[in-house]
Write a protein that holds these residues in place. Structure first.
Motif: not given
Length: 288
Positions: A77-85
Motif C-alpha cells: 500500500v502506498r502512503h498516498a493510498e493509506l492517507l486517502a483511506s
C-alpha cells in the motif's frame, strides 16, 4: 555523477516467486518497491545489493480492509493510498496524522508502508505510529507465515527481524472500542525527517485509561516505545496533569543524540511536549 554498483534485476510476479528469487540470490538481495530510500543509498554506494527483486506487480499486497476485528494493510500500500483511506483514518486517526507529514507528494505516491518499516530508519514516522497502536507484522517465507508484534520487529537502526529470504506482507492493527489515537511531529521544514515526534493511542473506560500506547521517533527510544510512560498512564485518570507527567516520563527514558537538528535538552523538551499533545488529542478522539 553518482551511480550504483552493478546489480541483477528481477521482477516478481507473485509472493511465492518473490520468495524464490530472494532465496536464489541470498542475503545480498534486496526488495524494491518505491525505492526512495534504497536507490539514493545505492547511488552513494552506502548499499550495494547484488540483486534487486521488484515487487510492484504483487497486487495481493496492496489491500486495505477490516477483517477479524483488525485493520489489515498490505505491505505494498502506498502512503498516498493509506492517507486517502477514509476507513483507516476513522479507525486509526494516527495514520492520517503521520502520513500528512511524511516527505512530499512524490514520495507518498510511490513509497510503500512495508518499505518504510523494513528500512527501519530511526527517524521514520510510521514506525512510531504502528508501535503506538500495537500493530502486528505478518512475515512470509518459503517455510510459512509468522506474525511478529511491531514492538519486536525492529532489532536496531536499519535492522529488522525479516530474514534474507522473507517478505513483510501485511500489517494488522487490532481495533479497540473506545480508543483514540494521534501523532505529533516537529521537523525543521515541511516534509523533513523529524527532530522529534510522538504517537499515542488511548483506550478509555469512563474517565480512566484502560490501555495506553506511546511511540517515539528520532529520539533513541528502544524499539520506538515509551514503555515507562505507558505503565504510568495505565489504570489512572485520563487527566491533563497525568498526560503532562507521562510526557516528562517519556522524555526521561529516551536517548536523543545531539546533531544538526538540535541539542539533547531541546529534543527531550520536544518529547515531553509532543507526547502530552498526542495524548490530549487521542483522548479527545476516544471520547468523541
Amino acid at each position: 555523477m553518482q551511480v550504483p554498483a552493478q546489480f541483477e534485476y528481477e521482477r516478481a510476479t507473485s509472493v511465492e516467486h518473490a520468495l524464490a528469487l530472494l532465496a536464489k540470490y541470498g542475503p545480498e538481495s534486496r526488495v524494491i518497491a518505491g525505492g526512495h530510500s534504497l536507490i539514493p543509498m545505492m547511488k552513494l554506494r552506502l548499499a550495494r545489493p547484488e540483486a534487486l527483486v521488484d515487487v510492484n506487480e504483487l497486487t495481493e499486497l496492496s489491500g486495505i480492509e477490516v477483517s477479524g476485528g483488525e485493520l489489515r494493510i498490505g505491505a505494498l500500500v502506498r502512503h498516498a493510498e493509506l492517507l486517502a483511506s477514509a476507513e483507516a483514518g476513522a479507525l486509526f486517526p494516527i495514520l492520517a496524522d503521520a502520513e500528512r507529514v511524511i516527505a512530499d507528494p512524490i514520495v507518498r505516491n510511490r513509497g510503500t508502508i512495508g518499505g518504510s518499516l523494513c528500512q527501519a530508519d530511526p527517524s521514520e514516522d510510521l514506525s512510531a505510529a504502528f508501535t503506538a497502536v500495537r500493530a502486528n507484522a505478518v512475515i512470509r517465507g518459503e517455510e510459512g507465515t509468522r506474525t511478529v508484534p511491531v514492538r519486536e520487529f525492529f532489532t536496531g537502526p536499519y535492522s529488522t527481524v525479516v530474514g534474507p529470504a522473507e517478505l513483510l506482507v501485511e500489517l494488522r492493527l487490532p481495533i479497540r472500542e473506545g480508543s483514540g489515537s494521534a501523532y505529533a511531529k516537529v521537523g525543521r521544514r515541511a516534509g523533513d525527517w523529524a527532530v522529534a515526534a510522538a504517537g499515542a493511542e488511548l483506550a478509555l473506560e469512563g474517565a480512566d485509561v484502560a490501555e495506553a500506547g506511546i511511540g517515539l521517533t528520532a529520539v533513541g527510544a528502544p524499539r520506538f516505545v515509551a514503555a515507562e510512560a505507558e505503565d504510568f498512564l495505565r489504570g489512572g485518570a485520563a487527566s491533563a496533569e497525568r498526560f503532562e507527567k507521562a510526557g516528562f516520563i517519556a522524555a526521561g527514558h529516551c536517548a536523543p543524540a545531539a546533531d544538526q537538528r538540535g541539542p539533547v535538552d531541546y529534543k527531550r523538551h520536544l518529547v515531553a511536549t509532543l507526547t502530552t499533545r498526542a495524548l490530549h488529542r487521542a483522548a479527545e478522539r476516544a471520547g468523541g
